[in-house]
Motif scaffolding. Sequence first.
Motif, PDB file in Angstrom:
ATOM      1  N   ALA A 114      -0.838  12.292  19.809  1.00 60.50           N
ATOM      2  CA  ALA A 114      -1.186  13.044  21.317  1.00 60.50           C
ATOM      3  C   ALA A 114      -0.656  12.710  22.203  1.00 60.50           C
ATOM      4  CB  ALA A 114      -2.691  13.264  21.199  1.00 60.50           C
TER       5      ALA A 114
ATOM      6  N   ALA B  47      -4.404   8.286  20.741  1.00 61.67           N
ATOM      7  CA  ALA B  47      -5.073   9.576  20.038  1.00 61.67           C
ATOM      8  C   ALA B  47      -4.270  10.192  19.453  1.00 61.67           C
ATOM      9  CB  ALA B  47      -5.463  10.432  21.391  1.00 61.67           C
TER      10      ALA B  47
ATOM     11  N   LEU C 190      -3.674  13.962  16.586  1.00 62.07           N
ATOM     12  CA  LEU C 190      -4.377  15.458  16.519  1.00 62.07           C
ATOM     13  C   LEU C 190      -4.438  15.497  14.779  1.00 62.07           C
ATOM     14  CD1 LEU C 190      -2.361  17.206  19.189  1.00 62.07           C
ATOM     15  CD2 LEU C 190      -4.804  16.454  19.346  1.00 62.07           C
TER      16      LEU C 190
ATOM     17  N   ASN D  19      -3.132  16.118  25.572  1.00 64.25           N
ATOM     18  CA  ASN D  19      -3.834  16.278  24.341  1.00 64.25           C
ATOM     19  C   ASN D  19      -3.199  17.741  23.459  1.00 64.25           C
ATOM     20  OD1 ASN D  19      -6.098  15.422  22.893  1.00 64.25           O
ATOM     21  ND2 ASN D  19      -7.090  17.144  23.134  1.00 64.25           N
ATOM     22  N   THR D  20      -1.770  17.584  23.591  1.00 68.59           N
ATOM     23  CA  THR D  20      -0.915  18.289  22.947  1.00 68.59           C
ATOM     24  C   THR D  20      -0.008  17.449  22.214  1.00 68.59           C
ATOM     25  OG1 THR D  20       0.771  18.368  24.856  1.00 68.59           O
ATOM     26  CG2 THR D  20      -0.925  20.245  24.562  1.00 68.59           C
TER      27      THR D  20
ATOM     28  N   GLU E 213      -8.659  18.637  15.336  1.00 67.15           N
ATOM     29  CA  GLU E 213      -9.689  17.727  16.291  1.00 67.15           C
ATOM     30  C   GLU E 213      -8.861  16.427  16.850  1.00 67.15           C
ATOM     31  OE1 GLU E 213     -13.557  17.828  13.488  1.00 67.15           O
ATOM     32  OE2 GLU E 213     -12.199  16.716  12.906  1.00 67.15           O
ATOM     33  N   THR E 214      -9.578  15.928  17.806  1.00 68.69           N
ATOM     34  CA  THR E 214      -8.814  14.715  18.251  1.00 68.69           C
ATOM     35  C   THR E 214      -9.341  13.500  17.784  1.00 68.69           C
ATOM     36  OG1 THR E 214      -8.428  15.651  20.422  1.00 68.69           O
ATOM     37  CG2 THR E 214      -8.381  13.172  20.544  1.00 68.69           C
TER      38      THR E 214
ATOM     39  N   GLU F 188     -13.413   7.790  15.478  1.00 66.30           N
ATOM     40  CA  GLU F 188     -13.920   8.708  16.059  1.00 66.30           C
ATOM     41  C   GLU F 188     -14.949   8.115  17.157  1.00 66.30           C
ATOM     42  OE1 GLU F 188     -15.375  11.843  13.921  1.00 66.30           O
ATOM     43  OE2 GLU F 188     -16.981  10.667  13.204  1.00 66.30           O
TER      44      GLU F 188
ATOM     45  N   PRO G 106     -14.975  12.621  23.688  1.00 59.21           N
ATOM     46  CA  PRO G 106     -13.666  11.853  23.772  1.00 59.21           C
ATOM     47  C   PRO G 106     -13.745  10.430  24.613  1.00 59.21           C
ATOM     48  CG  PRO G 106     -13.641  13.794  25.054  1.00 59.21           C
ATOM     49  CD  PRO G 106     -14.944  13.888  24.404  1.00 59.21           C
TER      50      PRO G 106
ATOM     51  N   GLU H 202      -0.706  12.139  10.899  1.00 63.15           N
ATOM     52  CA  GLU H 202      -1.245  12.842  11.793  1.00 63.15           C
ATOM     53  C   GLU H 202      -0.195  12.946  13.115  1.00 63.15           C
ATOM     54  OE1 GLU H 202      -4.343  11.733   9.302  1.00 63.15           O
ATOM     55  OE2 GLU H 202      -3.092  10.251  10.414  1.00 63.15           O
TER      56      GLU H 202
ATOM     57  N   TYR I  66      -8.668   9.005  16.580  1.00 63.00           N
ATOM     58  CA  TYR I  66      -8.000   7.744  17.154  1.00 63.00           C
ATOM     59  C   TYR I  66      -7.813   6.811  15.994  1.00 63.00           C
ATOM     60  CZ  TYR I  66     -10.466   9.721  21.147  1.00 63.00           C
ATOM     61  OH  TYR I  66     -10.765  10.619  22.249  1.00 63.00           O
TER      62      TYR I  66
ATOM     63  N   GLN J  40      -1.105   9.511  24.688  1.00 64.84           N
ATOM     64  CA  GLN J  40      -2.406   9.288  25.113  1.00 64.84           C
ATOM     65  C   GLN J  40      -3.149   8.165  24.478  1.00 64.84           C
ATOM     66  OE1 GLN J  40      -6.741  11.655  24.572  1.00 64.84           O
ATOM     67  NE2 GLN J  40      -4.957  12.919  24.253  1.00 64.84           N
TER      68      GLN J  40
END
Length: 198
Positions: free
Chosen positions: A72, A39, A41, A76-77, A46-47, A132, A138, A69, A49, A114
């Motif tokens: 994550a 994952a 960000l 999710n940070t 947005e998340t 995505e 998710p 990118e 992959y 993640q």
Amino acid sequence: MLFRSPVVTLSKQVDLQDGPMQSTGRPLDIAVSGNQLLAVLTENGETAYTRRGDLTIGSDGFLRVGSGERLASDANTPIEIPALTEIKIGPDGTVLSKQVGGEAVVFQPLARIQVVDADPEKVSLRPDGLYESADRQPFAAAATPNVQSGALEGSNVSLFSAMVDMISMSRRYEMQVKVLKQASDLAERSQSLARLTQ
């Protein structure tokens, strides 16, 4: 540099079959296998992959994939790496850190990457090359993440067979254009004959 590039099959489904693994010995190179994805960000939060595992530490201190990118965490940070820190990544995706020149002699957990289990039928390719979920939901976290450190995954497609397929599709397209042109010519001739017989 070796890294995975997305492949879309004729059915428009993203092909998640494993590519060949190449050992690099670099601690920030990682690879996942099966239907697992990393994952990330995006700049607008947005998340998304990816399977791209050539990680770097950006000038802002965040762990990033090769396309830029931020990687994550399982919260999710973004994963921030403190300055002057040596890091390595465990097989479950845990980022371990140790202060360079500090008193700690063992690596301490910093965050966990993640890793998700993706449904291949729901993975779609975004315009920016990331993946995505087709239904915008998710993907679930992987029950048993399988992260290989010090390796990168190569492309899972043969360049030779892809080139042959592309040439074949190009020739089929040319043939269809010729058939349409001939049909158009025949229609014009029949219209001309119809006008002459009136």
